[in-house]
Motif scaffolding. Structure first.
Motif, mmCIF file in Angstrom:
data_model
loop_
_atom_site.group_PDB
_atom_site.id
_atom_site.type_symbol
_atom_site.label_atom_id
_atom_site.label_comp_id
_atom_site.label_asym_id
_atom_site.label_seq_id
_atom_site.Cartn_x
_atom_site.Cartn_y
_atom_site.Cartn_z
ATOM 1 N N UNK A 35 0.846 -1.202 0.000
ATOM 2 C CA UNK A 35 0.000 0.000 0.000
ATOM 3 C C UNK A 35 0.880 1.250 0.000
ATOM 4 N N UNK A 36 1.937 1.221 0.800
ATOM 5 C CA UNK A 36 2.856 2.372 0.849
ATOM 6 C C UNK A 36 3.504 2.603 -0.508
ATOM 7 N N UNK A 37 3.984 1.530 -1.147
ATOM 8 C CA UNK A 37 4.603 1.673 -2.474
ATOM 9 C C UNK A 37 3.605 2.259 -3.477
ATOM 10 N N UNK A 38 2.379 1.726 -3.490
ATOM 11 C CA UNK A 38 1.350 2.189 -4.432
ATOM 12 C C UNK A 38 0.976 3.652 -4.210
ATOM 13 N N UNK A 39 1.128 4.133 -2.980
ATOM 14 C CA UNK A 39 0.751 5.498 -2.644
ATOM 15 C C UNK A 39 1.948 6.418 -2.472
ATOM 16 N N UNK A 40 3.093 5.992 -3.019
ATOM 17 C CA UNK A 40 4.313 6.808 -3.025
ATOM 18 C C UNK A 40 4.776 7.222 -1.631
ATOM 19 N N UNK A 41 4.627 6.319 -0.667
ATOM 20 C CA UNK A 41 5.122 6.551 0.687
ATOM 21 C C UNK A 41 6.276 5.592 0.940
ATOM 22 N N UNK A 42 7.318 6.091 1.565
ATOM 23 C CA UNK A 42 8.484 5.268 1.864
ATOM 24 C C UNK A 42 8.441 4.830 3.322
ATOM 25 N N UNK A 43 8.651 3.540 3.552
ATOM 26 C CA UNK A 43 8.782 3.054 4.917
ATOM 27 C C UNK A 43 10.198 3.353 5.385
ATOM 28 N N UNK A 44 10.320 3.957 6.548
ATOM 29 C CA UNK A 44 11.633 4.222 7.109
ATOM 30 C C UNK A 44 12.053 2.974 7.888
ATOM 31 N N UNK A 45 12.880 2.153 7.273
ATOM 32 C CA UNK A 45 13.253 0.879 7.887
ATOM 33 C C UNK A 45 14.092 1.063 9.152
ATOM 34 N N UNK A 46 14.735 2.213 9.331
ATOM 35 C CA UNK A 46 15.477 2.430 10.574
ATOM 36 C C UNK A 46 14.528 2.685 11.740
#
Length: 161
Positions: A88-99
């Motif tokens: 969902x984040x990828x499709x909505x141009x949001x980046x998950x902050x893995x840190x």
């Protein structure tokens, strides 16, 4: 149109000491501290809902948390939910902050079991023993000792009147 106009073409500068950079125009995000930011985040993420009844997605300001209840050692609904949220984040141009992405497991089973690490887009999610959630320090054993210690430290730092 008003919100679009408000969020477009922000002029930003950086100042370090006496030095100021040239202005740069940005059209992403909302200004830090903006009273509209929580509302805009809520509107933008309204369709980000759990697919499985055993999971909950908690959204607050600009943070999102997946809470999954697993039973009988079956983690598939939880893992699927995390994967769906990532998509969902990828499709909505949001980046998950893995840190900042963490996994906290609260497990009341009497036998210790090996739990497979959680991966998001090939990155292993850090597993932690405690985690700050909405101002509360939650521990894997739910003993509240870390939260109590944190509150005590804060109380001791306050100036007396």
């Amino acid at each position: 149109m008003w919100i679009n106009s408000f969020l477009s073409n922000h002029s930003h500068r950086v100042r370090v000491g006496r030095h100021t950079s040239t202005a740069l125009s940005l059209s992403t995000g909302s200004p830090q501290g903006c009273v509209l930011s929580p509302l805009l985040y809520t509107l933008y993420t309204h369709d980000c809902t759990p697919a499985h009844h055993s999971n909950t997605i908690v959204k607050f300001e600009d943070d999102t948390t997946v809470v999954g209840l697993t039973a009988g050692g079956d983690e598939s609904a939880y893992r699927d939910e995390v994967e769906r949220l990532s998509g969902w984040c990828r499709e909505n141009n949001l980046l998950l902050n893995m840190t900042k992405t963490k996994e906290l497991i609260i497990d009341y089973r009497r036998k210790e079991t090996d739990i497979t690490p959680l991966y998001i887009s090939g990155d292993c999610v850090e597993r932690v023993a405690d985690f700050r959630f909405l101002g509360v320090q939650i521990e894997e054993g739910l003993t509240w000792s870390t939260n109590t210690s944190e509150l005590l430290k804060k109380a001791q730092q306050r100036p007396s009147s």
